[in-house]
Design a protein around this motif. Structure first.
Motif, PDB file in Angstrom:
ATOM      1  N   PHE A  32      14.938  43.582 -36.915  1.00 51.83           N
ATOM      2  CA  PHE A  32      14.052  43.203 -38.011  1.00 51.83           C
ATOM      3  C   PHE A  32      12.627  43.088 -37.481  1.00 51.83           C
ATOM      4  O   PHE A  32      12.394  42.448 -36.459  1.00 51.83           O
ATOM      5  N   ALA A  33      11.681  43.687 -38.188  1.00 51.90           N
ATOM      6  CA  ALA A  33      10.288  43.691 -37.722  1.00 51.90           C
ATOM      7  C   ALA A  33       9.561  42.426 -38.161  1.00 51.90           C
ATOM      8  O   ALA A  33       8.480  42.475 -38.742  1.00 51.90           O
ATOM      9  N   TYR A  34      10.176  41.292 -37.898  1.00 56.74           N
ATOM     10  CA  TYR A  34       9.525  40.015 -38.160  1.00 56.74           C
ATOM     11  C   TYR A  34      10.032  38.967 -37.181  1.00 56.74           C
ATOM     12  O   TYR A  34      11.118  39.113 -36.606  1.00 56.74           O
ATOM     13  N   GLN A  35       9.229  37.945 -36.996  1.00 56.92           N
ATOM     14  CA  GLN A  35       9.638  36.795 -36.199  1.00 56.92           C
ATOM     15  C   GLN A  35      10.060  35.697 -37.157  1.00 56.92           C
ATOM     16  O   GLN A  35       9.300  35.276 -38.025  1.00 56.92           O
ATOM     17  N   LEU A  36      11.292  35.243 -37.019  1.00 56.56           N
ATOM     18  CA  LEU A  36      11.837  34.214 -37.906  1.00 56.56           C
ATOM     19  C   LEU A  36      11.565  32.831 -37.329  1.00 56.56           C
ATOM     20  O   LEU A  36      11.912  32.552 -36.176  1.00 56.56           O
ATOM     21  N   TYR A  37      10.938  31.969 -38.135  1.00 61.94           N
ATOM     22  CA  TYR A  37      10.682  30.598 -37.685  1.00 61.94           C
ATOM     23  C   TYR A  37      11.908  29.751 -38.031  1.00 61.94           C
ATOM     24  O   TYR A  37      12.014  29.143 -39.100  1.00 61.94           O
ATOM     25  N   LEU A  38      12.856  29.741 -37.118  1.00 59.87           N
ATOM     26  CA  LEU A  38      14.171  29.131 -37.344  1.00 59.87           C
ATOM     27  C   LEU A  38      14.158  27.657 -37.748  1.00 59.87           C
ATOM     28  O   LEU A  38      14.977  27.239 -38.572  1.00 59.87           O
ATOM     29  N   PRO A  39      13.278  26.806 -37.200  1.00 59.74           N
ATOM     30  CA  PRO A  39      13.355  25.384 -37.552  1.00 59.74           C
ATOM     31  C   PRO A  39      13.207  25.095 -39.042  1.00 59.74           C
ATOM     32  O   PRO A  39      13.639  24.032 -39.504  1.00 59.74           O
ATOM     33  N   LEU A  40      12.614  25.999 -39.793  1.00 58.47           N
ATOM     34  CA  LEU A  40      12.424  25.767 -41.224  1.00 58.47           C
ATOM     35  C   LEU A  40      13.462  26.482 -42.084  1.00 58.47           C
ATOM     36  O   LEU A  40      13.354  26.494 -43.307  1.00 58.47           O
ATOM     37  N   LEU A  41      14.479  27.043 -41.466  1.00 54.55           N
ATOM     38  CA  LEU A  41      15.506  27.753 -42.221  1.00 54.55           C
ATOM     39  C   LEU A  41      16.215  26.863 -43.249  1.00 54.55           C
ATOM     40  O   LEU A  41      16.478  27.315 -44.373  1.00 54.55           O
ATOM     41  N   PRO A  42      16.547  25.594 -42.930  1.00 60.36           N
ATOM     42  CA  PRO A  42      17.174  24.742 -43.958  1.00 60.36           C
ATOM     43  C   PRO A  42      16.317  24.573 -45.205  1.00 60.36           C
ATOM     44  O   PRO A  42      16.851  24.399 -46.312  1.00 60.36           O
ATOM     45  N   GLN A  43      15.005  24.640 -45.049  1.00 65.66           N
ATOM     46  CA  GLN A  43      14.141  24.497 -46.223  1.00 65.66           C
ATOM     47  C   GLN A  43      14.115  25.775 -47.067  1.00 65.66           C
ATOM     48  O   GLN A  43      13.819  25.715 -48.262  1.00 65.66           O
ATOM     49  N   VAL A  44      14.422  26.905 -46.457  1.00 69.81           N
ATOM     50  CA  VAL A  44      14.624  28.125 -47.240  1.00 69.81           C
ATOM     51  C   VAL A  44      15.936  28.016 -48.014  1.00 69.81           C
ATOM     52  O   VAL A  44      16.010  28.369 -49.193  1.00 69.81           O
ATOM     53  N   SER A  53       7.926  33.251 -46.303  1.00 63.50           N
ATOM     54  CA  SER A  53       6.956  32.331 -45.709  1.00 63.50           C
ATOM     55  C   SER A  53       7.284  32.010 -44.257  1.00 63.50           C
ATOM     56  O   SER A  53       6.394  31.641 -43.493  1.00 63.50           O
ATOM     57  N   ILE A  54       8.557  32.149 -43.848  1.00 57.39           N
ATOM     58  CA  ILE A  54       8.905  31.850 -42.454  1.00 57.39           C
ATOM     59  C   ILE A  54       9.311  33.108 -41.688  1.00 57.39           C
ATOM     60  O   ILE A  54       9.757  33.021 -40.551  1.00 57.39           O
ATOM     61  N   ALA A  55       9.172  34.271 -42.320  1.00 61.20           N
ATOM     62  CA  ALA A  55       9.435  35.542 -41.644  1.00 61.20           C
ATOM     63  C   ALA A  55       8.091  36.219 -41.411  1.00 61.20           C
ATOM     64  O   ALA A  55       7.520  36.834 -42.308  1.00 61.20           O
ATOM     65  N   VAL A  56       7.559  36.084 -40.210  1.00 56.85           N
ATOM     66  CA  VAL A  56       6.208  36.556 -39.898  1.00 56.85           C
ATOM     67  C   VAL A  56       6.270  38.017 -39.465  1.00 56.85           C
ATOM     68  O   VAL A  56       6.868  38.354 -38.436  1.00 56.85           O
ATOM     69  N   SER A  57       5.674  38.890 -40.256  1.00 60.87           N
ATOM     70  CA  SER A  57       5.743  40.324 -40.008  1.00 60.87           C
ATOM     71  C   SER A  57       5.110  40.697 -38.663  1.00 60.87           C
ATOM     72  O   SER A  57       4.049  40.195 -38.290  1.00 60.87           O
ATOM     73  N   LEU A  58       5.765  41.601 -37.952  1.00 60.47           N
ATOM     74  CA  LEU A  58       5.232  42.114 -36.689  1.00 60.47           C
ATOM     75  C   LEU A  58       4.384  43.365 -36.904  1.00 60.47           C
ATOM     76  O   LEU A  58       3.780  43.873 -35.968  1.00 60.47           O
ATOM     77  N   ARG A  59       4.353  43.854 -38.113  1.00 62.24           N
ATOM     78  CA  ARG A  59       3.585  45.064 -38.411  1.00 62.24           C
ATOM     79  C   ARG A  59       2.337  44.754 -39.239  1.00 62.24           C
ATOM     80  O   ARG A  59       1.641  45.658 -39.667  1.00 62.24           O
ATOM     81  N   ARG A  60       2.064  43.487 -39.479  1.00 56.90           N
ATOM     82  CA  ARG A  60       0.958  43.129 -40.366  1.00 56.90           C
ATOM     83  C   ARG A  60      -0.404  43.536 -39.804  1.00 56.90           C
ATOM     84  O   ARG A  60      -1.266  44.024 -40.511  1.00 56.90           O
ATOM     85  N   ALA A 389       1.000  32.775 -42.467  1.00 59.43           N
ATOM     86  CA  ALA A 389       2.251  32.017 -42.527  1.00 59.43           C
ATOM     87  C   ALA A 389       1.969  30.535 -42.739  1.00 59.43           C
ATOM     88  O   ALA A 389       2.681  29.857 -43.507  1.00 59.43           O
ATOM     89  N   LYS A 390       0.957  30.012 -42.078  1.00 59.98           N
ATOM     90  CA  LYS A 390       0.612  28.596 -42.245  1.00 59.98           C
ATOM     91  C   LYS A 390       0.244  28.302 -43.702  1.00 59.98           C
ATOM     92  O   LYS A 390       0.678  27.294 -44.277  1.00 59.98           O
ATOM     93  N   VAL A 391      -0.569  29.181 -44.298  1.00 59.71           N
ATOM     94  CA  VAL A 391      -1.002  28.974 -45.684  1.00 59.71           C
ATOM     95  C   VAL A 391       0.186  29.064 -46.631  1.00 59.71           C
ATOM     96  O   VAL A 391       0.320  28.262 -47.574  1.00 59.71           O
ATOM     97  N   ARG A 392       1.059  30.041 -46.412  1.00 58.46           N
ATOM     98  CA  ARG A 392       2.224  30.194 -47.279  1.00 58.46           C
ATOM     99  C   ARG A 392       3.117  28.954 -47.234  1.00 58.46           C
ATOM    100  O   ARG A 392       3.565  28.455 -48.271  1.00 58.46           O
ATOM    101  N   VAL A 393       3.392  28.464 -46.035  1.00 62.24           N
ATOM    102  CA  VAL A 393       4.266  27.307 -45.899  1.00 62.24           C
ATOM    103  C   VAL A 393       3.611  26.068 -46.510  1.00 62.24           C
ATOM    104  O   VAL A 393       4.244  25.315 -47.263  1.00 62.24           O
ATOM    105  N   ALA A 394       2.354  25.835 -46.203  1.00 64.38           N
ATOM    106  CA  ALA A 394       1.657  24.669 -46.750  1.00 64.38           C
ATOM    107  C   ALA A 394       1.603  24.728 -48.283  1.00 64.38           C
ATOM    108  O   ALA A 394       1.781  23.706 -48.966  1.00 64.38           O
ATOM    109  N   THR A 395       1.369  25.918 -48.827  1.00 71.05           N
ATOM    110  CA  THR A 395       1.325  26.086 -50.279  1.00 71.05           C
ATOM    111  C   THR A 395       2.694  25.810 -50.898  1.00 71.05           C
ATOM    112  O   THR A 395       2.800  25.160 -51.953  1.00 71.05           O
TER     113      THR A 395
END
Length: 447
Positions: A32-44, A53-60, A389-395
């Motif tokens: 997968f071409a993204y970095q998954l921020y695992l600690p926030l997975l329960p909130q998904v 919001s927690i899958a940060v694209s590596l191709r952006r 990613a920070k803006v998406r999560v905070a929003t």
């Protein structure tokens, strides 16, 4: 580079910033071409955060020059210096390397428990979190549609196994979701909703210490979550779960979060391991093999800050810092400079239980409630790699606080049940012998 988790992405980004364009070619192997921020997975899973919001694209960004191969490394021949890859089109290809960094991460740890892999859900991938959310809301819908009291009660009981951070946060977040959602179902009795959190250990999250551990338990019990310690699963079925203390809980939802083990890729290498993780030096080199580095969940990196033979725990903060140090050591190896040891003192722990409930221990300072929640969310925002990613999560957090939860299910694989065994593709890997045979056939040795 194998793996796009915390360790792999940090390593790649540091290499790109340090190496000149003509100095080396950098290749990243990841399904997968993204970095998954695992600690926030329960909130998904609970719908507080959207999956993207927690899958940060590596191709952006256009400025990065790393070549990304969409697929998974299924074997490595360390002697021939060849990485064998199964692409997303199911083709087997191979890539030669001069230096390889192994950061394939971990998979959910399971045991030989009857029915476990057939009937349990995990919480390790983005797809699992989205699926579990759909499944939990579906249980409310099915309970509401049923006229059978026993079926209704079974669908409104939920079991989470694992008293670590992932399991505790998963139970806490999803309990909040069902508690809020049931108010929209006039035919359902809220008292029927029961969440069970069980763990074979004598305490929840022992790393937090007695005081914070008790505070977390009190928060969960106050919210109606039944906690059973010293207990695990004896067997799992489609409509009930049997605990090791003999209790039988009618349920259609078993979520398994009882730890992780190193990626099956490690077993293909034929190298020394420590409890399944690659045994590496404190520079994160694999002894006996030139140009091989390993880090993150898949490597037993010596924890010099603790000493006494300790290895670094599989946490995000260690993985990120190991990634940077490995990048520095790869550059040093390329340029003939000295490599540096990895040493990092743990900065502390944060556990977000949803709402105003949280516990945290930053730099040894014990916090509970709103102050802990502020620290937890501040830490997560700081650890997210991009400003987007920070803006998406905070929003998402702000919107959830103002507008509350939503209870929409997407119908994700609605007609095809998917359980623990269906998400992590553990049967995709080659054996060490298969890797060697493939390499010998694909790349005959010169006489």
């Amino acid at each position: 580079m194998v793996g796009a988790g915390f360790a792999g992405v940090e390593c790649v980004r540091r290499l790109e910033r340090t190496l000149s364009p003509g100095e080396a070619d950098v290749t990243l192997v990841t399904p997968f071409a993204y970095q998954l921020y695992l600690p926030l997975l329960p909130q998904v899973a609970s719908g507080v955060l959207t999956p993207q919001s927690i899958a940060v694209s590596l191709r952006r960004s256009k400025k990065y020059r790393t070549r990304i191969i969409p697929g998974g490394a299924v074997g490595v021949d360390l002697k021939a210096k060849v990485c064998v890859i199964r692409t997303i089109t199911d083709r087997i290809v191979d890539e030669s390397y001069d230096y390889i960094v192994l950061a394939p991460g971990s998979i959910t740890r399971t045991f030989d428990i009857p029915g476990l892999t057939d009937h349990a859900f995990g919480m390790k991938t983005l797809a699992e979190a989205a699926y579990v959310r759909d499944h939990v809301i579906t249980q409310l819908d099915l309970a509401d549609a049923s006229d059978d009291a026993a079926e209704r009660a079974a669908r409104l009981q939920f079991v989470v196994v694992g008293g670590g951070y992932a399991g505790t946060e998963t139970a806490a977040c999803l309990q909040r979701l069902t508690h809020a959602a049931v108010k929209r179902y006039p035919r359902l009795d809220p008292a029927l909703i029961k969440w069970h959190l069980i763990d074979i250990a004598p305490r929840l999250m022992p790393e937090l210490g007695d005081k914070l551990g008790r505070a977390a338990q009190e928060d969960l019990r106050r919210r109606g979550i039944e906690i059973s310690l010293g207990v695990s699963i004896a067997k799992a079925g489609p409509e009930e779960v049997t605990f090791t203390d003999g209790r039988v809980v009618p349920t259609h939802t078993l979520i398994w979060t009882a730890g992780v083990v190193a990626s099956p890729l490690i077993a293909t290498l034929g190298a020394d391991t420590v409890r399944g993780r690659l045994a590496v030096t404190d520079e994160m080199c694999l002894p006996g093999y030139d140009g091989v580095f390993a880090l993150g969940d898949a490597a037993a990196v010596p924890d010099l800050a603790k000493g006494d033979g300790a290895v670094c725990p599989p946490t995000a903060q260690h993985a990120m810092r190991q990634g940077r140090r490995v990048a520095e050591n790869v550059v040093a190896a390329l340029r003939g400079g000295p490599m540096r040891r990895y040493e990092h003192k743990d900065l502390g722990l944060v556990v977000d239980l949803g709402g105003a409930d949280a516990v945290a221990k930053p730099l040894g300072v014990e916090l509970h409630g709103v102050p802990a929640q502020a620290v937890a969310r501040g830490y997560h925002l700081g650890a997210l790699r991009t400003n987007v990613a920070k803006v998406r999560v905070a929003t998402n957090w702000l919107l959830n606080a103002v507008a509350g939860d939503d209870f929409v299910r997407t119908g994700f694989q609605a007609r095809k049940p998917a359980k623990l065994k269906d998400f992590e593709y553990t049967d995709a890997y080659m054996t060490a012998q298969q890797v060697q045979e493939y390499v010998e056939k694909a790349r005959p040795r010169a006489l």
